[in-house]
Structure formats: C-alpha cells, structure tokens
Scaffold this active site. Sequence first.
Site, PDB file in Angstrom:
ATOM      1  N   LYS A 141       0.834  -1.179   0.000  1.00  0.00           N
ATOM      2  CA  LYS A 141       0.000   0.000   0.000  1.00  0.00           C
ATOM      3  C   LYS A 141       0.886   1.252   0.000  1.00  0.00           C
ATOM      4  O   LYS A 141       2.046   1.110   0.391  1.00  0.00           O
ATOM      5  CB  LYS A 141      -0.952   0.004   1.192  1.00  0.00           C
ATOM      6  CG  LYS A 141      -0.240   0.254   2.552  1.00  0.00           C
ATOM      7  CD  LYS A 141      -1.204   0.545   3.646  1.00  0.00           C
ATOM      8  CE  LYS A 141      -1.404   2.005   3.883  1.00  0.00           C
ATOM      9  NZ  LYS A 141      -0.433   2.636   4.778  1.00  0.00           N
TER      10      LYS A 141
ATOM     11  N   HIS B  23      -0.764  -4.928   6.155  1.00  0.00           N
ATOM     12  CA  HIS B  23      -0.017  -5.712   7.155  1.00  0.00           C
ATOM     13  C   HIS B  23      -0.842  -5.983   8.415  1.00  0.00           C
ATOM     14  O   HIS B  23      -0.534  -6.895   9.167  1.00  0.00           O
ATOM     15  CB  HIS B  23       1.359  -5.086   7.454  1.00  0.00           C
ATOM     16  CG  HIS B  23       1.318  -3.884   8.332  1.00  0.00           C
ATOM     17  ND1 HIS B  23       1.062  -2.628   7.864  1.00  0.00           N
ATOM     18  CD2 HIS B  23       1.519  -3.740   9.666  1.00  0.00           C
ATOM     19  CE1 HIS B  23       1.107  -1.767   8.871  1.00  0.00           C
ATOM     20  NE2 HIS B  23       1.386  -2.420   9.981  1.00  0.00           N
TER      21      HIS B  23
ATOM     22  N   LYS C 191      -1.323  -9.554  11.533  1.00  0.00           N
ATOM     23  CA  LYS C 191      -1.064  -9.479  12.977  1.00  0.00           C
ATOM     24  C   LYS C 191      -1.734 -10.653  13.683  1.00  0.00           C
ATOM     25  O   LYS C 191      -2.854 -11.033  13.347  1.00  0.00           O
ATOM     26  CB  LYS C 191      -1.587  -8.150  13.544  1.00  0.00           C
ATOM     27  CG  LYS C 191      -0.730  -6.947  13.108  1.00  0.00           C
ATOM     28  CD  LYS C 191      -1.187  -5.664  13.760  1.00  0.00           C
ATOM     29  CE  LYS C 191      -0.477  -4.453  13.178  1.00  0.00           C
ATOM     30  NZ  LYS C 191       0.772  -4.102  13.831  1.00  0.00           N
TER      31      LYS C 191
ATOM     32  N   GLU D 234      -1.189   6.032  17.447  1.00  0.00           N
ATOM     33  CA  GLU D 234       0.274   5.915  17.360  1.00  0.00           C
ATOM     34  C   GLU D 234       0.911   7.043  18.166  1.00  0.00           C
ATOM     35  O   GLU D 234       0.365   8.144  18.235  1.00  0.00           O
ATOM     36  CB  GLU D 234       0.718   6.045  15.906  1.00  0.00           C
ATOM     37  CG  GLU D 234       0.242   4.924  15.034  1.00  0.00           C
ATOM     38  CD  GLU D 234       0.745   5.087  13.613  1.00  0.00           C
ATOM     39  OE1 GLU D 234       1.902   4.743  13.375  1.00  0.00           O
ATOM     40  OE2 GLU D 234      -0.015   5.592  12.772  1.00  0.00           O
TER      41      GLU D 234
ATOM     42  N   HIS E 225      -6.241  -0.149   6.985  1.00  0.00           N
ATOM     43  CA  HIS E 225      -6.178  -0.925   8.231  1.00  0.00           C
ATOM     44  C   HIS E 225      -7.495  -0.903   9.035  1.00  0.00           C
ATOM     45  O   HIS E 225      -7.985  -1.933   9.456  1.00  0.00           O
ATOM     46  CB  HIS E 225      -5.052  -0.421   9.134  1.00  0.00           C
ATOM     47  CG  HIS E 225      -3.719  -0.345   8.450  1.00  0.00           C
ATOM     48  ND1 HIS E 225      -3.278  -1.275   7.546  1.00  0.00           N
ATOM     49  CD2 HIS E 225      -2.715   0.572   8.525  1.00  0.00           C
ATOM     50  CE1 HIS E 225      -2.065  -0.957   7.115  1.00  0.00           C
ATOM     51  NE2 HIS E 225      -1.707   0.171   7.695  1.00  0.00           N
TER      52      HIS E 225
ATOM     53  N   LYS F  47      -1.727  10.197  14.662  1.00  0.00           N
ATOM     54  CA  LYS F  47      -0.295  10.214  14.990  1.00  0.00           C
ATOM     55  C   LYS F  47      -0.122  11.072  16.246  1.00  0.00           C
ATOM     56  O   LYS F  47      -0.960  11.929  16.537  1.00  0.00           O
ATOM     57  CB  LYS F  47       0.517  10.858  13.850  1.00  0.00           C
ATOM     58  CG  LYS F  47       0.226  10.301  12.457  1.00  0.00           C
ATOM     59  CD  LYS F  47       0.843   8.944  12.236  1.00  0.00           C
ATOM     60  CE  LYS F  47       0.691   8.504  10.787  1.00  0.00           C
ATOM     61  NZ  LYS F  47       0.299   7.109  10.632  1.00  0.00           N
TER      62      LYS F  47
ATOM     63  N   LYS G  92       0.827   4.306  22.159  1.00  0.00           N
ATOM     64  CA  LYS G  92       0.647   3.412  21.013  1.00  0.00           C
ATOM     65  C   LYS G  92      -0.351   2.359  21.474  1.00  0.00           C
ATOM     66  O   LYS G  92      -0.096   1.614  22.426  1.00  0.00           O
ATOM     67  CB  LYS G  92       1.961   2.752  20.610  1.00  0.00           C
ATOM     68  CG  LYS G  92       1.773   1.807  19.413  1.00  0.00           C
ATOM     69  CD  LYS G  92       3.076   1.491  18.722  1.00  0.00           C
ATOM     70  CE  LYS G  92       2.897   0.501  17.582  1.00  0.00           C
ATOM     71  NZ  LYS G  92       2.346   1.022  16.361  1.00  0.00           N
TER      72      LYS G  92
HETATM   73  C1  BG6 Z   1       1.375   2.040   7.878  1.00  0.00           C
HETATM   74  C2  BG6 Z   1       1.170   3.538   7.776  1.00  0.00           C
HETATM   75  O1  BG6 Z   1       0.570   1.374   6.945  1.00  0.00           O
HETATM   76  O2  BG6 Z   1       1.021   1.601   9.187  1.00  0.00           O
HETATM   77  C3  BG6 Z   1       2.006   4.231   8.822  1.00  0.00           C
HETATM   78  O3  BG6 Z   1       1.545   3.987   6.491  1.00  0.00           O
HETATM   79  C4  BG6 Z   1       1.726   3.689  10.189  1.00  0.00           C
HETATM   80  O4  BG6 Z   1       1.775   5.633   8.800  1.00  0.00           O
HETATM   81  C5  BG6 Z   1       1.826   2.168  10.215  1.00  0.00           C
HETATM   82  O5  BG6 Z   1       2.659   4.256  11.095  1.00  0.00           O
HETATM   83  C6  BG6 Z   1       1.342   1.615  11.540  1.00  0.00           C
HETATM   84  O6  BG6 Z   1       1.603   0.235  11.620  1.00  0.00           O
HETATM   85  P1  BG6 Z   1       1.758  -0.506  13.020  1.00  0.00           P
HETATM   86  O7  BG6 Z   1       1.877  -1.936  12.673  1.00  0.00           O
HETATM   87  O8  BG6 Z   1       2.954   0.070  13.680  1.00  0.00           O
HETATM   88  O9  BG6 Z   1       0.498  -0.187  13.783  1.00  0.00           O
END
Ligand code: BG6
Length: 489
Positions: A145, A175, A179, A213, A237, A337, A342
């Site tokens: 992506k 991704h 998980k 995040e 996501h 962000k 987190k």
């Molecule tokens: C990515 C985004 O797809 O996912 C990022 O482009 C983001 O901006 C990241 O920080 C977050 O992934 P995870 O696995 O750390 O929650």
Amino acid sequence: MSMIPVEPCTLALFGALGDLALRKLFPALYQLDRAGLLHEDTQLLALARDGGDPDKHLSTIDAHLRRYLPATELDEAVMQRFQGRMRYLSMEFLPADSYPQLAEMVGSGRQLIAYFATPASVYGGICANLAAVGLAENTRVVLEKPIGHDLESSRAVNDAVAAYFPESQVYRIDHYLGKETVQNLIALRFANSLFETQWNQNHITHVEITVAEKVGIEGRWGYFDKAGQLRDMIQNHLLQLLCLIAMDPPGDLSADAIRDEKVKVLKALEPMTAEQLSRHVVRGQYVAGTSDGKPVPGYLEEENSNAQSDTETFVALRADIRNWRWAGVPFYLRTGKRMAQKLSQIVIHFKEPPHYIFAPEQRQLIGNKLIIRLQPDESISLQVMTKDQGLDKGMQLRSGPLQLNFSTAYKSARIPDAYERLLLEVMRGNQNLFVRKDEIEHAWQWCDQLIAGWKKLGDPPKPYVAGTWGPMSSIALITRDGRAWYGDL
Ligand code: BG6
C-alpha cells in the site's frame, strides 16, 4: 491458517534498500529462515537502483538486519545460511534493459515472487517488463500500500497490473491482516458459537476501533502530507478491522469466501450527507506538545513541512452499516499520529441486562465488553460482572476481565511480526490474508465521498496537542451519543 507446505521459490524484492525492506522485510525473512520455514532452495534477489559493488549493498542489508533484530534472535549460523540465499542486482525498474539479466538470475521453471516495495506508480511498468521476459506465468506479485490515492488512481494501478497478472497471482498487502490478534479475531468469532449468537444489533450497542500511534511524521512528511490519516490508515487498516468484526461467517476459510463477506460489509457502509459529515467525522492535526516527557514539534513544524498544510494527522468518525445485523450499531473509528499512547484495540460493547435487580448506584458498572488488544500486549479480554468477595460486601458487584494474554499464555512462543506471516502465506500461495481488488475499490469509494465532503465544507483540521487523545470534538463525537472512548486516561 493454512498448512500448505512451502515450495522452493525465488523472492525478488524490488526496492531492497528502502526503509520497508530494511526495517521489516529482511528481518521477517530472516525469522522465517530461523524458524526453519524457508525451503532450503529458497533464494532471495535484492533489487535496487544503487549501482557499484553488490557486496557493499549486501553488507548494508546485513548491517540493518543486525540493527533491527533482537540480539537474542541473532544466530550466526542462520545468518550465514540467510546470506547464502541472497544476491544483489542493481537495476532501473522501468526501462526494460535489466530484465533479461533478472530472468537469467531467476532461472526457468522456478516459482517467482516479485515483491514491489516501491511507489505504486511503477507497479504496471514492472509487470509489463516481467511479462516481456517470460516471467509472468509462474509469478506471484506482491503489492504494498498505498495502491492509489483515490478510487480512480487505484483502479488505474490495479488495471495496469491486471493486464499481465490475473487476480489469482496478485497479493495486496495490508499488514494488519498479518497481525497475530487479527488472526485470532477470526478464530474467536468463528470457532466459538458463544459469540456468534450475540454478534448483532440485538446484543451489541456499539463498537470502537482505536489505532493510536505515539510517533509523529518525522522524515515522512513528503509522502504523508499528500495522503493524510484517512488515506494512510482508515482506508485500509481500520476498514479491514471493521470488516472482520462486521462480516457474516464465511462458508469456509478460502480466500474468496472471506473476501466476499468483507466486500458485503464495505458495500453496506452508509455514505455520509454533508450534515452527517460535520456531526460524525472529526479531522485533527497535532500541534507542539510532549511525548514521553520530551517536547515534540507540531505537524507544521516537522522537517520539510509546509506551514500552510491542512492535511489531517487524526481522524475519528462514526460509521454505520446498513444491514440487519448492524442496523443502529455505530462503529466508532479513531486513529492518529502523536497520540498519548501506542494502542490498537477493538472494543465490543454488549447491551445491559433487560431488567436490573442490583443496587441502582452500581448500574454504571454494568456492561459486558469484549476487548481485543492488537498492540501492545496482544490480548483478548471479556469484561464480566462478578460479586466482590467477602462477607461484608453483600451483593456488591465488580467488573473484571476473563483474560487471555498471549505473551503469558504461550510463554515460549514469540509473537511473529505481521510480515513474517504474510511472506509465508505468499510462498504458500494462500491469498486469504491479502486484499482483493474489489475490497480496495469499495474502501476507496467510501473514503472518497468523505474527502469530497471535507473539500466542500472547507473546514481546517482541529488542532490537538501532541501526546493527547486528539481534538476535544472527537470526544464530543461519542459523548453526544451517550458513550465514551474506552480506557482513555
Ligand atoms: C502504515 C502507515 O501502513 O502503518 C504508517 O503507512 C503507520 O503511517 C503504520 O505508522 C502503523 O503500523 P503498526 O503496525 O505500527 O500499527
């Protein structure tokens, strides 16, 4: 999910010296090797534009592996075997010149996995070049992506790939689907009849999905400012998580059975009128604040920023799903962000008992919740009401968890990174953790109407202080419906 054995293959990584490859993909491949999950004849081709001595680039990859892997997981024997699998080819991705050499390095008759860790604008060109040297037939292509920045541009990318590769050879990465806890969501829902009978508007009041995040946009301003949090996180996501919660049970675990159900959810998402948009969606942008006790700059003061930008770094919204199962059950989504922590979690709120027999002052405790924590500390916990212990407590209630914490429950097993699972499933040829073309397009369609609505309204994003839970109006968004975000401190 699948136990199909891993066949030998050649994995060609386009963009091998980029951040994603160095930080995530090579460590994930190393972990697969360490776990004995790579076939002994699996080979890796690192492809990047940087010329010069290939050994120098292989040492860069090696140095990054050593940096990103925990010391306890670095095994020199595995490292050597892993390095033995790897070759480097310096090449431009769009001119066709280097592809004959690539085809020669792959060899004939081998299963090729072409992983595009590059901008989507070159996916079509790479596919054409692979096909021109006879590398289309036995190849799976993996697309990272973002695939486009709206419906039209994502269609253009998907169509350019489809001109050479049928959908059965295309693996689109989100991704989050790799998980561990997201996988567990499928097990929880469809391996336990307990939940399915409750999983609807008769028993659930609302659902929260938070992906917060702590990091800001350091060093990624150029990319992020063109995207914003809706495109970067919600379109993929968070909508994928929503689909896994909201979908009907699939007929089986095949890729298409799961993806057909997810598409039905995306199609049922209610579009928003201008009036709903201003009530149900909050955009935010962080201003200077603190993170881990240290001062951090605002979004407009980050390196290479443009002080006029009105790109959002936070979105909270209420989504409604138009079907029998979910009518009247809002899904509150929130992501940003530079937030306080987190934290990625899904909270399912169940209805109160129809008739309340305990002391009225305890009523605010009421409410079963299922809390699915994706990160940190992967866990699933069901909040239930029990009686407080002791003779002096009478029928005093307490809300406590029935909890499954994965790191304590499975002490010996490390929790694999999402990319490990996804790479393994591509090698196995199992598409059910990958996103089908129509899923991406329906998700874009829904997000596009939000973006168009924002443009019409012309409101700038609401400021929020870095290190907090977002703009005040994101709290109002949920309290207006008589609810609160679960667990905000
Ligand atoms: C990515 C985004 O797809 O996912 C990022 O482009 C983001 O901006 C990241 O920080 C977050 O992934 P995870 O696995 O750390 O929650």
